[in-house]
Design a protein around this motif. Structure first.
Motif, PDB file in Angstrom:
ATOM      1  N   MET A  34      39.239   5.393  63.623  1.00 12.19           N
ATOM      2  CA  MET A  34      39.413   5.331  65.274  1.00 12.19           C
ATOM      3  C   MET A  34      39.161   6.602  65.814  1.00 12.19           C
ATOM      4  SD  MET A  34      43.242   3.222  65.123  1.00 12.19           S
ATOM      5  CE  MET A  34      44.076   4.387  64.081  1.00 12.19           C
ATOM      6  N   GLY A  35      38.823   7.539  65.038  1.00 11.72           N
ATOM      7  CA  GLY A  35      38.435   8.914  65.697  1.00 11.72           C
ATOM      8  C   GLY A  35      39.539   9.774  65.753  1.00 11.72           C
ATOM      9  N   VAL A  36      40.708   9.687  65.261  1.00 10.58           N
ATOM     10  CA  VAL A  36      41.783  10.485  65.134  1.00 10.58           C
ATOM     11  C   VAL A  36      41.671  11.791  64.210  1.00 10.58           C
ATOM     12  CG1 VAL A  36      44.352  10.863  64.580  1.00 10.58           C
ATOM     13  CG2 VAL A  36      43.537   8.577  65.627  1.00 10.58           C
ATOM     14  N   PRO A  37      41.492  13.030  64.741  1.00 10.53           N
ATOM     15  CA  PRO A  37      41.054  14.036  63.939  1.00 10.53           C
ATOM     16  C   PRO A  37      42.217  14.332  62.754  1.00 10.53           C
ATOM     17  CG  PRO A  37      40.935  14.536  65.958  1.00 10.53           C
ATOM     18  CD  PRO A  37      41.490  13.507  66.028  1.00 10.53           C
ATOM     19  N   ILE A  38      41.820  14.442  61.494  1.00 15.90           N
ATOM     20  CA  ILE A  38      42.847  14.566  60.352  1.00 15.90           C
ATOM     21  C   ILE A  38      42.778  16.074  59.628  1.00 15.90           C
ATOM     22  CG2 ILE A  38      43.409  13.565  57.883  1.00 15.90           C
ATOM     23  CD1 ILE A  38      41.650  11.053  59.131  1.00 15.90           C
ATOM     24  N   LEU A  39      44.137  16.545  59.318  1.00 15.61           N
ATOM     25  CA  LEU A  39      44.124  17.670  59.094  1.00 15.61           C
ATOM     26  C   LEU A  39      44.822  17.444  57.483  1.00 15.61           C
ATOM     27  CD1 LEU A  39      44.994  18.316  62.286  1.00 15.61           C
ATOM     28  CD2 LEU A  39      44.312  20.473  61.406  1.00 15.61           C
ATOM     29  N   LEU A  40      44.176  18.058  56.384  1.00 19.11           N
ATOM     30  CA  LEU A  40      44.652  17.922  54.980  1.00 19.11           C
ATOM     31  C   LEU A  40      44.989  19.107  54.667  1.00 19.11           C
ATOM     32  CD1 LEU A  40      42.222  15.320  53.582  1.00 19.11           C
ATOM     33  CD2 LEU A  40      44.310  14.677  54.229  1.00 19.11           C
ATOM     34  N   PRO A  41      46.004  19.111  53.478  1.00 22.77           N
ATOM     35  CA  PRO A  41      46.246  20.312  52.705  1.00 22.77           C
ATOM     36  C   PRO A  41      44.740  20.676  51.766  1.00 22.77           C
ATOM     37  CG  PRO A  41      47.800  18.803  52.218  1.00 22.77           C
ATOM     38  CD  PRO A  41      47.057  17.925  53.070  1.00 22.77           C
ATOM     39  N   SER A  42      44.513  22.006  51.835  1.00 25.50           N
ATOM     40  CA  SER A  42      43.301  22.347  51.216  1.00 25.50           C
ATOM     41  C   SER A  42      43.042  21.985  49.671  1.00 25.50           C
ATOM     42  CB  SER A  42      43.210  24.034  51.168  1.00 25.50           C
ATOM     43  OG  SER A  42      44.300  24.435  50.169  1.00 25.50           O
ATOM     44  N   ARG A  43      42.036  21.912  49.065  1.00 29.05           N
ATOM     45  CA  ARG A  43      41.713  21.555  47.778  1.00 29.05           C
ATOM     46  C   ARG A  43      42.796  22.189  46.790  1.00 29.05           C
ATOM     47  NH1 ARG A  43      37.527  22.984  45.379  1.00 29.05           N
ATOM     48  NH2 ARG A  43      37.162  21.408  43.927  1.00 29.05           N
ATOM     49  N   ALA A  44      42.858  23.446  46.826  1.00 36.82           N
ATOM     50  CA  ALA A  44      43.580  24.148  46.094  1.00 36.82           C
ATOM     51  C   ALA A  44      45.037  23.566  46.118  1.00 36.82           C
ATOM     52  CB  ALA A  44      43.583  25.838  46.435  1.00 36.82           C
ATOM     53  N   TRP A  45      45.688  23.660  47.431  1.00 37.40           N
ATOM     54  CA  TRP A  45      47.195  23.121  47.671  1.00 37.40           C
ATOM     55  C   TRP A  45      47.132  21.588  47.074  1.00 37.40           C
ATOM     56  CZ3 TRP A  45      49.942  23.034  52.946  1.00 37.40           C
ATOM     57  CH2 TRP A  45      51.314  22.892  52.719  1.00 37.40           C
ATOM     58  N   ILE A  46      46.221  20.780  47.503  1.00 36.67           N
ATOM     59  CA  ILE A  46      46.699  19.277  46.918  1.00 36.67           C
ATOM     60  C   ILE A  46      46.502  19.143  45.426  1.00 36.67           C
ATOM     61  CG2 ILE A  46      44.267  18.328  47.225  1.00 36.67           C
ATOM     62  CD1 ILE A  46      47.260  16.813  48.575  1.00 36.67           C
ATOM     63  N   SER A  88      36.696  14.020  67.183  1.00 33.86           N
ATOM     64  CA  SER A  88      36.986  12.547  67.115  1.00 33.86           C
ATOM     65  C   SER A  88      35.392  12.108  67.527  1.00 33.86           C
ATOM     66  CB  SER A  88      37.608  12.418  68.451  1.00 33.86           C
ATOM     67  OG  SER A  88      37.922  11.074  68.414  1.00 33.86           O
ATOM     68  N   THR A  89      34.571  12.757  68.446  1.00 29.01           N
ATOM     69  CA  THR A  89      33.300  12.212  68.643  1.00 29.01           C
ATOM     70  C   THR A  89      32.534  12.416  67.173  1.00 29.01           C
ATOM     71  OG1 THR A  89      33.179  12.699  71.029  1.00 29.01           O
ATOM     72  CG2 THR A  89      31.159  12.609  69.799  1.00 29.01           C
ATOM     73  N   GLU A  90      32.543  13.664  66.769  1.00 26.03           N
ATOM     74  CA  GLU A  90      31.688  13.531  65.099  1.00 26.03           C
ATOM     75  C   GLU A  90      32.012  12.658  64.400  1.00 26.03           C
ATOM     76  OE1 GLU A  90      28.878  15.448  64.711  1.00 26.03           O
ATOM     77  OE2 GLU A  90      28.875  15.691  67.062  1.00 26.03           O
ATOM     78  N   LEU A 137      33.426   9.575  64.730  1.00 28.76           N
ATOM     79  CA  LEU A 137      33.039   8.421  65.039  1.00 28.76           C
ATOM     80  C   LEU A 137      31.246   7.970  64.813  1.00 28.76           C
ATOM     81  CD1 LEU A 137      35.106   7.846  68.238  1.00 28.76           C
ATOM     82  CD2 LEU A 137      35.511   6.472  66.024  1.00 28.76           C
ATOM     83  N   ARG A 138      30.714   9.165  65.247  1.00 33.36           N
ATOM     84  CA  ARG A 138      29.448   9.509  65.123  1.00 33.36           C
ATOM     85  C   ARG A 138      28.928   9.119  63.695  1.00 33.36           C
ATOM     86  NH1 ARG A 138      27.400  13.947  67.721  1.00 33.36           N
ATOM     87  NH2 ARG A 138      27.764  12.543  69.660  1.00 33.36           N
ATOM     88  N   TRP A 139      29.529   9.549  62.620  1.00 35.15           N
ATOM     89  CA  TRP A 139      29.179   9.748  61.187  1.00 35.15           C
ATOM     90  C   TRP A 139      29.661   8.276  60.525  1.00 35.15           C
ATOM     91  CZ3 TRP A 139      32.490   8.582  56.844  1.00 35.15           C
ATOM     92  CH2 TRP A 139      31.664   8.835  55.615  1.00 35.15           C
ATOM     93  N   GLN A 140      30.783   7.697  61.106  1.00 35.91           N
ATOM     94  CA  GLN A 140      31.443   6.229  60.859  1.00 35.91           C
ATOM     95  C   GLN A 140      30.368   5.405  61.324  1.00 35.91           C
ATOM     96  OE1 GLN A 140      32.445   3.685  62.723  1.00 35.91           O
ATOM     97  NE2 GLN A 140      33.007   2.542  61.220  1.00 35.91           N
ATOM     98  N   GLN A 141      29.696   5.347  62.403  1.00 35.61           N
ATOM     99  CA  GLN A 141      28.830   4.405  62.860  1.00 35.61           C
ATOM    100  C   GLN A 141      27.711   4.572  62.040  1.00 35.61           C
ATOM    101  OE1 GLN A 141      28.544   5.652  67.027  1.00 35.61           O
ATOM    102  NE2 GLN A 141      30.213   4.313  67.460  1.00 35.61           N
ATOM    103  N   ALA A 142      26.997   5.802  61.525  1.00 34.54           N
ATOM    104  CA  ALA A 142      25.884   6.108  60.799  1.00 34.54           C
ATOM    105  C   ALA A 142      26.020   5.360  59.512  1.00 34.54           C
ATOM    106  CB  ALA A 142      25.431   7.548  60.919  1.00 34.54           C
ATOM    107  N   SER A 143      27.317   5.429  58.844  1.00 34.49           N
ATOM    108  CA  SER A 143      27.355   5.117  57.361  1.00 34.49           C
ATOM    109  C   SER A 143      27.705   3.906  57.458  1.00 34.49           C
ATOM    110  CB  SER A 143      28.486   5.783  56.944  1.00 34.49           C
ATOM    111  OG  SER A 143      29.709   5.823  57.537  1.00 34.49           O
ATOM    112  N   LEU A 144      28.089   2.990  58.420  1.00 42.70           N
ATOM    113  CA  LEU A 144      28.602   1.534  58.397  1.00 42.70           C
ATOM    114  C   LEU A 144      27.316   0.887  58.005  1.00 42.70           C
ATOM    115  CD1 LEU A 144      30.477  -0.604  58.867  1.00 42.70           C
ATOM    116  CD2 LEU A 144      29.505  -0.707  61.365  1.00 42.70           C
ATOM    117  N   PRO A 145      25.962   0.864  58.236  1.00 39.91           N
ATOM    118  CA  PRO A 145      25.222  -0.052  57.616  1.00 39.91           C
ATOM    119  C   PRO A 145      24.994   0.162  55.780  1.00 39.91           C
ATOM    120  CG  PRO A 145      24.288   0.936  59.507  1.00 39.91           C
ATOM    121  CD  PRO A 145      25.499   1.553  59.255  1.00 39.91           C
ATOM    122  N   ILE A 146      25.122   1.159  55.526  1.00 37.73           N
ATOM    123  CA  ILE A 146      24.937   1.722  54.125  1.00 37.73           C
ATOM    124  C   ILE A 146      26.319   1.116  53.394  1.00 37.73           C
ATOM    125  CG2 ILE A 146      24.931   3.608  52.323  1.00 37.73           C
ATOM    126  CD1 ILE A 146      23.678   5.221  54.732  1.00 37.73           C
TER     127      ILE A 146
END
Length: 168
Positions: A32-44, A128-130, A132-141
């Motif tokens: 949906m293009g909602v920016p996501i913030l996650l804990p860092s690799r070390a923290w997770i 959000s734009t980036e 959605l752009r990545w999601q659209q590019a990866s959909l056919p694959i």
């Protein structure tokens, strides 16, 4: 009350603490293009380690107790499960295979003060734009991989290659 996609899309971003390997809400927010913030690799990795040691909650898909054998599937050489004795290195090896790590434009934070810094610096619209752009590019694959997997299940065709990815 019902909480649907229109309500989710109203949020400028989501702070997300994953509790398993494959989280549907993560991919829904991402697509949906909602920016996501996650804990860092070390923290997770430390969160996962502590959950495995002290609880029976979370990371079920990757726990040894959830392990299943799939006939005809060759292994990758990496045990596909966690346990209380898993090392941080092993946890990170498996965590690095998740969408949380592999999908671009996901922002990470090392601690709560860093989260505040990241929120102040984040360009929500550009992220959000980036996404959605990545999601659209990866959909056919993704659709090709899905078609191959369904063909293998339904008509005995050759399954998709292990490690096939829609990451572009």
């Amino acid at each position: 009350s019902h909480f649907g996609y229109p309500e989710l899309r109203r949020f400028r971003a989501a702070v997300y603490f994953p509790w398993d390997m494959g989280m549907l809400l993560f991919s829904e927010l991402y697509n949906m293009g909602v920016p996501i913030l996650l804990p860092s690799r070390a923290w997770i990795a430390n969160i996962i380690k502590r959950m495995l040691e002290y609880t029976d909650f979370g990371w079920w898909q990757a726990r040894h107790e959830s392990m299943v054998t799939v006939p005809g599937v060759r292994g990758t050489g990496l045990p596909p499960w966690f346990g209380a004795n898993s090392t941080i290195s092993h946890i990170l090896d498996l965590y690095d295979l998740t969408d949380f790590v592999r999908w671009p434009k996901v922002t990470t934070f090392a601690n709560l003060p860093d989260l505040m810094v990241q929120l102040l610096a984040l360009d929500f619209d550009a992220a959000s734009t980036e996404m959605l752009r990545w999601q659209q590019a990866s959909l056919p694959i993704s659709l090709d991989i899905l078609g191959s997997a369904l063909g293998a299940l339904l008509v005995g065709a050759e399954p998709p290659e292990i490690g096939a990815s829609s990451c572009v």
